[in-house]
Design a protein around this motif. Structure first.
Motif, short mmCIF file in Angstrom:
data_model
loop_
_atom_site.label_atom_id
_atom_site.label_comp_id
_atom_site.label_asym_id
_atom_site.label_seq_id
_atom_site.Cartn_x
_atom_site.Cartn_y
_atom_site.Cartn_z
N UNK A 1 -11.01 0.32 -1.10
CA UNK A 1 -10.70 -1.51 -2.00
C UNK A 1 -11.58 -2.33 -1.71
N UNK A 2 -11.65 -2.37 0.31
CA UNK A 2 -13.03 -2.70 0.27
C UNK A 2 -14.34 -2.24 0.48
N UNK B 1 -14.72 -0.62 -2.73
CA UNK B 1 -15.43 -1.25 -3.83
C UNK B 1 -15.82 -2.63 -4.17
N UNK B 2 -15.87 -3.73 -3.41
CA UNK B 2 -15.98 -5.00 -2.88
C UNK B 2 -17.03 -5.05 -1.87
N UNK B 3 -17.47 -4.61 -2.19
CA UNK B 3 -19.12 -4.65 -0.60
C UNK B 3 -18.19 -4.33 0.72
N UNK B 4 -17.14 -4.74 0.92
CA UNK B 4 -16.67 -5.46 2.15
C UNK B 4 -16.61 -4.18 3.32
N UNK B 5 -16.74 -2.86 2.70
CA UNK B 5 -17.37 -1.83 4.82
C UNK B 5 -18.26 -1.53 3.34
N UNK B 6 -19.07 -0.27 4.03
CA UNK B 6 -20.11 0.51 4.10
C UNK B 6 -19.03 1.89 4.36
N UNK B 7 -19.12 2.30 3.88
CA UNK B 7 -18.71 3.92 4.04
C UNK B 7 -18.85 4.94 5.27
N UNK C 1 0.72 -1.02 0.06
CA UNK C 1 -0.34 -0.04 -0.24
C UNK C 1 1.14 1.10 0.12
N UNK D 1 -18.87 3.73 8.24
CA UNK D 1 -17.38 4.05 9.30
C UNK D 1 -17.57 5.57 9.60
N UNK E 1 -2.72 5.90 2.26
CA UNK E 1 -2.34 3.98 2.89
C UNK E 1 -4.16 3.66 3.06
N UNK E 2 -4.82 4.95 4.05
CA UNK E 2 -6.01 4.23 4.44
C UNK E 2 -6.87 4.97 3.35
N UNK F 1 -6.51 1.85 1.45
CA UNK F 1 -7.43 -0.07 2.00
C UNK F 1 -9.32 0.59 2.13
N UNK F 2 -9.74 1.31 2.09
CA UNK F 2 -10.79 2.25 2.44
C UNK F 2 -11.84 1.55 1.05
#
Lengths: 225, 206
Positions: free
Chosen positions: B29-30, B32-38, B15, B41, B22-23, B26-27
């Motif tokens: 990437x995650x 875009x893949x549906x692994x986190x919902x902004x 990264x 956050x 860096x943050x 990562x945010x």
């Protein structure tokens, strides 16, 4: 045997710098973002708190020393995402195909944040065996300090407190054993105790002969004195 | 014996090195893949920056000063009593209160990481997470206290609590002189964050 996080008693770090009372303001937006991202990713269910702590402890000593607190968090999160096969290395560099991930259904929605934070993750567990030690009993901590199940693995007995004699102040029932849980070896609950030590057990030049340090220690870290 | 084989492999180096970039990377990437919902956050950040803070702990201390029966219940099972006040959750699952007296000053640290009673005190201050505090609080608590402006008498012992498990400690500072007539709300205003960690004392009324 040691890792860089195990710094209790170390010399040379300089003065502690107090700051205003109240809720601390995170200096930069990215720090708050790193905190939130770590908590949200945790709810994907691919690791537990002990695995997460161990991931920070496994940063190289050079990185551990130069990274600020939330830089450690974000680096350890990236490492874990790859280690647990959630992301591939090339995806960290922006590569890989788009589209939803197989775990996308587990993503934490905003509507569940309050309940997830409120639920927390209690570490106490039922246990069938009676506690080995009673209040007031003299005990000695393991020496050397170190994970007995995995070489270089996670443990919560700090180096400074190994091979010391203290006494049991309080029994807390049984708690998940980090030495096991951090390595996917099961929760293996053990009795947990608060143990009091005289500062003279740890330091060649304690500040005051009456000063004490307490630690919360699992039964396998202790032997009768 | 299994070996911790993943040591040399640190994918985070892939990264960008700048922390903010860096943050963000990562945010992105995650997300875009549906692994986190902004939006989740934002909700987490709002919770810890605006809703949970040392006022929670101060309310517990003020009541403990005012109500001996409440203090007795706190001593017996602080987690249950504090939950009844609405303070519970992540990093507050197992709470123990420790009481300062004229003979004993309590001070809390986590030398191995930075464990802290979040539901009672909120986000930990920078110094609590610093190497200096983690390294020195157990070995020279009196020198550390002096850096906070606190000089303890020789007649008072110091007990430092290293939070090595999931038990989280709340220090009940000594009630200041001259506060006999004050309400719980007035008393709570005297209870600072640092006084509940043990690197400060409660304020005296002006």
């Amino acid at each position: 045997m040691s890792r860089p996080h195990d710094m209790g008693g170390r010399f040379g770090d300089g003065a502690v710098v107090p700051e205003p009372q109240g809720i601390p303001t995170l200096d930069e937006d990215w720090q708050a973002r790193a905190l939130a991202l770590t908590l949200a990713a945790g709810s994907l269910g691919q690791w537990n708190l002990d695995i997460s702590r161990h991931s920070r402890e496994r940063l190289s000593p050079k990185d551990y020393a130069r990274f600020s607190y939330f830089e450690k968090w974000i680096a350890a999160l990236a490492d874990l995402l790859v280690e647990k096969d959630v992301l591939r290395r090339e995806e960290l560099q922006g590569g890989g195909e788009g589209g939803p991930h197989a775990l996308a259904g587990r993503a934490l929605p905003a509507s569940r944040v309050a309940s997830v934070l409120a639920a927390g993750g209690p570490a106490d567990r039922p246990i069938a065996t009676p506690p080995r030690f009673e209040r007031g009993q003299a005990v000695v901590t393991a020496r050397p300090a170190g994970n007995r199940l995995v070489d270089g693995g996670h443990t919560r007995l700090p180096s400074y407190a190994s091979g010391a004699q203290g006494y049991i102040l309080k029994h807390h029932g049984a708690h998940v054993l980090p030495d096991s849980n951090a390595h996917g070896l099961g929760e293996c609950p053990q009795h947990l105790y608060t143990v009091v030590f005289s500062a003279t057990q740890f330091w060649s030049h304690p500040e005051h002969p009456d000063d004490e340090v307490t630690l919360d220690l699992w039964e396998s870290y202790l032997e009768p004195a | 014996m299994p070996h911790d084989h993943s040591d040399p492999d640190h994918p985070h180096a892939l990264l960008p090195p700048d922390p903010a970039l860096r943050v963000k990377a990562l945010e992105t990437i995650l997300t875009r893949k549906g692994l986190v919902d902004p939006a989740a956050l934002d909700e987490i950040i709002d919770t810890y920056q605006n809703r949970i803070g040392p006022k929670n702990g101060a309310q517990v201390v003020a009541r403990a000063w005012s109500d001996p029966a409440f203090l007795d219940r706190l001593r017996a099972d602080a987690t249950a009593v504090i939950s009844d006040l609405g303070f519970f959750g992540r990093q507050g699952e197992h709470i123990v209160v420790v009481e300062n007296t004229p003979q004993l000053h309590n001070m809390v640290v986590c030398t191995l990481c930075s464990c802290y009673p979040w539901p009672l005190l909120g986000i930990p201050p920078g110094w609590y997470k610093s190497d200096a505090y983690r390294a020195r609080a157990v070995r020279e608590p009196r020198k550390v206290l002096a850096e906070f402006g606190i000089i303890l008498p020789e007649t008072m012992a110091v007990r430092v609590w290293d939070s090595t498990a999931e038990i989280r400690y709340l220090v009940i500072p000594m009630r200041p002189e001259g506060t006999e007539g004050l309400s719980e709300t007035e008393l709570a205003a005297l209870v600072t964050r640092d006084s509940m960690i043990g690197t400060g004392l409660a304020r005296t009324p002006e």
